[in-house]
Design a protein around this motif. Structure first.
Motif, short mmCIF file in Angstrom:
data_model
loop_
_atom_site.label_atom_id
_atom_site.label_comp_id
_atom_site.label_asym_id
_atom_site.label_seq_id
_atom_site.Cartn_x
_atom_site.Cartn_y
_atom_site.Cartn_z
N THR A 5 9.54 15.25 43.38
CA THR A 5 9.66 15.38 41.92
C THR A 5 9.97 16.83 41.62
N ILE A 6 11.02 17.05 40.83
CA ILE A 6 11.44 18.41 40.49
C ILE A 6 11.19 18.64 39.00
N ILE A 7 10.40 19.68 38.70
CA ILE A 7 10.16 20.04 37.30
C ILE A 7 11.20 21.10 36.93
N GLY A 8 12.10 20.76 36.02
CA GLY A 8 13.14 21.71 35.59
C GLY A 8 14.50 21.35 36.17
N LEU A 122 8.10 16.79 28.82
CA LEU A 122 7.34 18.02 29.07
C LEU A 122 6.32 17.79 30.19
N PHE A 123 6.50 18.51 31.30
CA PHE A 123 5.52 18.43 32.39
C PHE A 123 4.21 19.07 31.92
N LYS A 124 3.07 18.41 32.22
CA LYS A 124 1.77 18.92 31.75
C LYS A 124 0.88 19.44 32.89
N PHE A 139 6.23 12.42 26.88
CA PHE A 139 7.53 12.08 26.30
C PHE A 139 7.26 11.39 24.97
N ASP A 140 7.90 11.90 23.91
CA ASP A 140 7.76 11.28 22.59
C ASP A 140 6.29 11.16 22.17
N GLY A 141 5.51 12.18 22.48
CA GLY A 141 4.10 12.18 22.08
C GLY A 141 3.18 11.37 22.97
N LYS A 142 3.72 10.66 23.99
CA LYS A 142 2.86 9.83 24.86
C LYS A 142 2.77 10.43 26.26
N ARG A 143 1.61 10.22 26.90
CA ARG A 143 1.39 10.73 28.26
C ARG A 143 1.81 9.70 29.30
N TYR A 144 2.44 10.14 30.37
CA TYR A 144 2.83 9.26 31.47
C TYR A 144 2.42 9.91 32.78
N THR A 145 2.29 9.09 33.83
CA THR A 145 1.99 9.67 35.15
C THR A 145 2.92 9.07 36.20
N GLU A 146 3.14 9.80 37.27
CA GLU A 146 3.90 9.30 38.42
C GLU A 146 3.27 9.88 39.67
N LYS A 147 3.58 9.26 40.81
CA LYS A 147 3.09 9.78 42.10
C LYS A 147 4.27 10.32 42.89
N THR A 148 4.02 11.38 43.63
CA THR A 148 5.09 11.99 44.42
C THR A 148 4.52 12.57 45.71
#
Ligand SMILES: Cc1cc2nc3c(=O)[nH]c(=O)nc-3n(C[C@H](O)[C@H](O)[C@H](O)COP(=O)(O)OP(=O)(O)OC[C@H]3O[C@@H](n4cnc5c(N)ncnc54)[C@H](O)[C@@H]3O)c2cc1C
Length: 354
Positions: A5-8, A122-124, A139-148
């Protein structure tokens, strides 16, 4: 789960995604709208000049800059103004003058379609979960998670990932301000202004089509807006046309004082581009470093290995040497007395016939 996962998705992140996207399962997150740019969305504050080192890297990456990314005029000269020494010189230097947002969007367009690119995100934060990493973003005011498996910070000078990893900010950081002025006739050169009353780094002007950008890198502890106003006053006295302001933006800028300040990450959390501190301490040229560090990491990652950190460290030996050499050169540009001697000698300068 993603391999990487790449931030940016700036020059560093987009390049890494392009180089690894067909080999691994890759996720790219960026808060900017780089796929379908919208009027008024967040822009990277940058001079938008591709210096010779970055041109060389684009060549090595097998890329040529498309015409729609270019802006006029193309520049062959730097006008160097030394305010304290009351001296001025012109030097030959070949820049490619670009629209930075269009350049970044073009780099993103080159990422293979197998890569999952999410813009406006936006990465948190991240959390280690054994050998995996849980990342959290908004994203759009909601929090999401992923695994990497591997997490790469390509999130620029103010990298949140670097701050979360190290718990501290970069040692030498500047606040840069750029203001865009409408001009009737633009200048055929880029100017670099050395003025100890404004900064121990430098200020600049860059022509962009019908605009002239005025910029400065100022130490955060100082009164940034007062210093920037003083710069504009001095530039008007030097004959610059700064009447109609169109926009003004700012960004952080790093200046590594030695190679030890570069932080490339830990275990399977890696940093590339300016997030790691890869940027020229003499000119603030960062594009070539973004490309070079992305290539170095791409050559180091092997999904079957525990961590690419030692390989990445090895592959960035040349970049560290480059930072060391630039710091050796620094007094010739930033020590007022030495700069006076260099400019007085006229070495490598040229005269302009109008
Ligand atoms: C005023 C100024 C002028 C400059 N002029 C030049 C120049 O003319 N030529 C040159 O070579 N260099 C220049 N530089 C340096 C150059 O801009 C950088 O070194 C270069 O952009 C670094 O590339 P990067 O990919 O590492 O980071 P960036 O280009 O900064 O990209 C980082 C990306 O990460 C995204 N991001 C950041 N935080 C998050 C988050 N939390 N969540 C999601 N996304 C995030 C950002 O939106 C951005 O797209 C300039 C710098 C400044 C400040």
């Amino acid at each position: 789960m993603y391999d990487i996962t790449i931030i940016g998705a700036g020059p560093a992140g987009a390049t890494l995604a392009r180089l690894l996207g067909s080999k691994y399962k890759v996720l790219v997150l960026d808060r900017r709208e780089l796929i379908s740019p919208r009027e008024g969305s967040f822009e990277k504050c940058c001079g938008g000049l591709i210096a010779p080192d970055a041109q060389r890297m684009l060549g090595k990456l097998g890329l040529g800059v498309p015409g729609e990314v270019l802006v006029g005029p193309q520049l062959f000269t730097v006008r160097t103004i030394d305010v304290q020494n009351k001296m001025e010189r012109y030097y030959q230097r070949h820049y490619i003058n670009i629209d930075r947002e269009k350049f970044d969007s073009w780099l993103v367009s080159l990422i293979p379609s197998t890569v999952d690119i999410r813009c406006g995100v936006l990465f948190k934060s991240y959390e280690m979960d054994g050998r995996k990493i849980d990342i959290s973003f908004q994203f759009d005011g909601k929090r999401y998670t992923e695994k990497t498996k591997f997490l790469v910070g390509a999130d620029g000078a103010n990298s949140l990932l670097r701050r979360q990893l190290t718990g501290s900010t970069f040692q030498k950081t500047y606040i840069t301000v750029q203001e865009w002025f409408s001009v009737k006739q633009n200048q055929p050169y880029y100017s670099a202004i050395f003025d100890n009353d404004i900064s121990d780094f430098y200020s600049w002007s860059i022509p962009k089509d019908n605009f002239l950008i005025v910029g400065a890198a100022i130490t955060p502890k100082e009164n940034v807006s007062r210093k920037f106003d003083l710069l504009k006053k001095r530039m008007i006295n030097l004959g610059f046309e700064l009447n109609e302001s169109n926009k003004k933006n700012g960004a952080f800028l790093l200046r590594p004082q030695n190679a030890k300040q570069i932080f490339i990450g830990r275990d399977n959390v890696l940093l590339i581009g300016e997030a790691a501190g890869w940027i020229s301490p003499t000119s603030a040229e960062g594009l070539s470093y973004a490309f070079r560090s992305a290539i170095a990491l791409a050559d180091s990652i092997d999904a079957n290995s525990e961590s690419p950190i030692s390989e990445y460290h090895k592959n960035t030996k040349g970049l560290r040497l480059n930072i060391f050499q630039k710091n050796l050169k620094s007094p010739f540009m930033y020590n007022t007395l030495i700069r006076k001697m260099v400019m007085k000698s006229g070495l490598s300068s040229m005269s302009i016939r109008k």
